[in-house]
Design a protein around this motif. Structure first.
Motif, mmCIF file in Angstrom:
data_model
loop_
_atom_site.group_PDB
_atom_site.id
_atom_site.type_symbol
_atom_site.label_atom_id
_atom_site.label_comp_id
_atom_site.label_asym_id
_atom_site.label_seq_id
_atom_site.Cartn_x
_atom_site.Cartn_y
_atom_site.Cartn_z
ATOM 1 N N ARG A 122 0.836 -1.187 0.000
ATOM 2 C CA ARG A 122 0.000 0.000 0.000
ATOM 3 C C ARG A 122 0.879 1.249 0.000
ATOM 4 O O ARG A 122 2.075 1.192 0.298
ATOM 5 N N THR A 123 0.258 2.370 -0.347
ATOM 6 C CA THR A 123 0.966 3.646 -0.349
ATOM 7 C C THR A 123 0.129 4.677 0.378
ATOM 8 O O THR A 123 -1.096 4.560 0.472
ATOM 9 N N ALA A 124 0.797 5.709 0.898
ATOM 10 C CA ALA A 124 0.090 6.760 1.626
ATOM 11 C C ALA A 124 0.854 8.065 1.473
ATOM 12 O O ALA A 124 2.082 8.079 1.400
ATOM 13 N N ARG A 125 0.117 9.140 1.427
ATOM 14 C CA ARG A 125 0.698 10.497 1.374
ATOM 15 C C ARG A 125 0.463 11.147 2.736
ATOM 16 O O ARG A 125 -0.667 11.163 3.248
ATOM 17 N N VAL A 126 1.515 11.657 3.339
ATOM 18 C CA VAL A 126 1.425 12.222 4.682
ATOM 19 C C VAL A 126 0.900 13.652 4.636
ATOM 20 O O VAL A 126 1.398 14.489 3.884
ATOM 21 N N PHE A 127 -0.083 13.915 5.449
ATOM 22 C CA PHE A 127 -0.549 15.281 5.706
ATOM 23 C C PHE A 127 -0.485 15.467 7.216
ATOM 24 O O PHE A 127 -1.351 14.983 7.949
ATOM 25 N N ALA A 128 0.568 16.129 7.674
ATOM 26 C CA ALA A 128 0.825 16.219 9.106
ATOM 27 C C ALA A 128 -0.234 17.053 9.809
ATOM 28 O O ALA A 128 -0.780 17.999 9.242
ATOM 29 N N ARG A 129 -0.505 16.695 11.025
ATOM 30 C CA ARG A 129 -1.460 17.434 11.844
ATOM 31 C C ARG A 129 -0.783 17.909 13.128
ATOM 32 O O ARG A 129 0.178 17.292 13.603
ATOM 33 N N SER A 130 -1.271 18.981 13.674
ATOM 34 C CA SER A 130 -0.772 19.469 14.953
ATOM 35 C C SER A 130 -1.356 18.626 16.071
ATOM 36 O O SER A 130 -2.544 18.278 16.050
ATOM 37 N N ASP A 131 -0.523 18.245 17.040
ATOM 38 C CA ASP A 131 -0.963 17.401 18.150
ATOM 39 C C ASP A 131 -0.133 17.766 19.363
ATOM 40 O O ASP A 131 1.028 17.359 19.484
ATOM 41 N N ALA A 132 -0.703 18.547 20.268
ATOM 42 C CA ALA A 132 0.050 19.057 21.413
ATOM 43 C C ALA A 132 0.498 17.939 22.350
ATOM 44 O O ALA A 132 1.591 18.005 22.927
ATOM 45 N N ASN A 133 -0.320 16.911 22.526
ATOM 46 C CA ASN A 133 0.057 15.818 23.423
ATOM 47 C C ASN A 133 1.257 15.049 22.865
ATOM 48 O O ASN A 133 2.195 14.712 23.598
ATOM 49 N N LEU A 134 1.217 14.763 21.573
ATOM 50 C CA LEU A 134 2.338 14.084 20.941
ATOM 51 C C LEU A 134 3.577 14.974 20.947
ATOM 52 O O LEU A 134 4.700 14.503 21.187
ATOM 53 N N LEU A 135 3.385 16.264 20.718
ATOM 54 C CA LEU A 135 4.513 17.194 20.748
ATOM 55 C C LEU A 135 5.161 17.192 22.131
ATOM 56 O O LEU A 135 6.395 17.237 22.255
ATOM 57 N N ALA A 136 4.352 17.106 23.177
ATOM 58 C CA ALA A 136 4.901 17.041 24.539
ATOM 59 C C ALA A 136 5.745 15.783 24.729
ATOM 60 O O ALA A 136 6.776 15.806 25.419
ATOM 61 N N GLU A 137 5.340 14.674 24.111
ATOM 62 C CA GLU A 137 6.133 13.447 24.191
ATOM 63 C C GLU A 137 7.469 13.619 23.477
ATOM 64 O O GLU A 137 8.515 13.135 23.944
ATOM 65 N N LEU A 138 7.458 14.298 22.333
ATOM 66 C CA LEU A 138 8.699 14.546 21.605
ATOM 67 C C LEU A 138 9.613 15.483 22.391
ATOM 68 O O LEU A 138 10.834 15.301 22.402
ATOM 69 N N VAL A 139 9.036 16.468 23.053
ATOM 70 C CA VAL A 139 9.816 17.366 23.918
ATOM 71 C C VAL A 139 10.499 16.565 25.023
ATOM 72 O O VAL A 139 11.683 16.785 25.340
ATOM 73 N N ALA A 140 9.770 15.623 25.609
ATOM 74 C CA ALA A 140 10.352 14.796 26.667
ATOM 75 C C ALA A 140 11.542 13.993 26.144
ATOM 76 O O ALA A 140 12.540 13.810 26.850
ATOM 77 N N LEU A 141 11.456 13.515 24.898
ATOM 78 C CA LEU A 141 12.573 12.787 24.303
ATOM 79 C C LEU A 141 13.780 13.701 24.092
ATOM 80 O O LEU A 141 14.930 13.283 24.261
ATOM 81 N N VAL A 142 13.532 14.948 23.719
ATOM 82 C CA VAL A 142 14.624 15.913 23.578
ATOM 83 C C VAL A 142 15.296 16.136 24.923
ATOM 84 O O VAL A 142 16.532 16.092 25.053
ATOM 85 N N ASP A 143 14.497 16.348 25.955
ATOM 86 C CA ASP A 143 15.058 16.643 27.272
ATOM 87 C C ASP A 143 15.769 15.442 27.888
ATOM 88 O O ASP A 143 16.675 15.613 28.718
ATOM 89 N N SER A 144 15.385 14.233 27.483
ATOM 90 C CA SER A 144 16.058 13.038 27.994
ATOM 91 C C SER A 144 17.304 12.680 27.187
ATOM 92 O O SER A 144 18.032 11.745 27.533
ATOM 93 N N GLY A 145 17.543 13.410 26.090
ATOM 94 C CA GLY A 145 18.684 13.137 25.241
ATOM 95 C C GLY A 145 18.450 12.063 24.205
ATOM 96 O O GLY A 145 19.385 11.643 23.515
#
Length: 315
Positions: A257-280
């Motif tokens: 299968r194939t898919a085209r990405v259309f990104a969405r804003s997600d504050a909860n997921l962004l907070a998880e990514l921030v935590a990964l940045v802060d943990s190194g």
């Protein structure tokens, strides 16, 4: 209190020449909104596509328009019904595509798109996280269905770019075996992100490199129909090609299968990514930093293919 601000904006669609730095009225937050004093924003290719008018039916603008979908800064004011944020809080966010953007001293943001900024990142550099890291995560885990610990094979085509760098890191962290395309100047960085194999796309094609097939192929560069078809051919039976740039034809005979990405804003997921940045566990890479007044020149350089990579606009 000042009621005006500096902003880069345009009054009509067109080339980078329509961008002007000028005085604009400082906005006031309404219900559910936060006024952010901007430390940094970024250039994204979609900013240029919107500016040129190619997406005006999808993302209609109220002109004049201020570009900049990524924001990093501090809370200056909050509107009614805003909870969880106070004046002085450091925040980041992925703003709505057609809302006034962050290439200004202040920007209004829906509180729902904001997350606390990384504590370990420079305040302006944090703007290089929201839209591209969310795109990488959503492409891998939502569109491609990557799951942690499954040891799946992943090809990241365009790994040295902003989305690609995050994609390699996130896929490797999830236990995937990552093959990445990169030019030599970026190969060590991409390898450091966890890529098991690097293919120099300036010297050989993927087919010539004999890379085999992959459970998931993530395409982050603009490819011709023939090149896109070749990428589909690199997907193992039952796998998926996910692209941020082009539509691809699936191969139902092989259950590809194939898919085209259309990104969405997600504050909860962004907070998880921030935590990964802060943990190194997730690293922000900045290729260049330019002041707000240079944004028209950054757009022009991008049109000519001269941007060195992810460019942060400091405000």
């Amino acid at each position: 209190m000042r009621t005006d601000m500096k902003a880069v904006r345009y009054e009509r669609y067109g080339s980078s020449e329509v961008l002007r730095i000028e005085q604009a009225e400082r906005p006031a937050p309404g219900a559910g909104q936060v006024l952010v004093k901007v430390a940094g924003t970024t250039f994204n290719p979609v900013d240029a596509t919107i500016r040129e008018g190619y997406l005006k039916e999808v993302f209609p603008l109220e002109l004049p328009h201020v570009p900049g979908i990524d924001v990093a800064g501090t809370v200056a004011e909050t509107g009614d019904d805003v909870e969880g944020f106070a004046v002085g809080d450091a925040v980041i966010g992925f703003l709505p595509m057609n809302a006034p953007g962050a290439a200004a001293e202040y920007v209004l943001a829906p509180a729902a798109v904001l997350a606390a900024a990384p504590k370990t990142a420079d305040p302006a550099d944090a703007a290089a996280l929201p839209s591209v890291a969310l795109t990488a995560w959503e492409a891998l885990f939502e569109y491609a269905g990557l799951a942690a610990g499954t040891g799946r094979s992943v090809l990241v085509n365009g790994a040295s770019g902003a989305v690609g760098g995050y994609a390699v890191q996130l896929a490797a962290r999830a236990g995937a075996v990552v093959t990445a395309t990169s030019s030599p100047p970026h190969a060590d960085r991409v390898r450091g992100y966890g890529a098991a194999r690097i293919v120099d796309h300036t010297a050989t094609t993927l087919a010539e490199a004999g890379v085999g097939t992959f459970d998931a192929v993530l395409n982050l560069v603009t490819t011709s129909p023939a090149e896109t078809a070749e990428l589909v051919g690199l997907v193992a039976d039952g796998g998926v090609l996910v692209s941020t740039t082009v539509d691809a034809v699936p191969d139902p005979a092989r259950a590809v299968r194939t898919a085209r990405v259309f990104a969405r804003s997600d504050a909860n997921l962004l907070a998880e990514l921030v935590a990964l940045v802060d943990s190194g566990d997730l690293h922000i890479h900045i290729a260049d930093r330019r002041p707000l007044a240079d944004l028209p020149a950054v757009h022009a350089a991008a049109a000519e293919g001269r941007l060195p990579g992810k460019t942060v606009i400091t405000v």
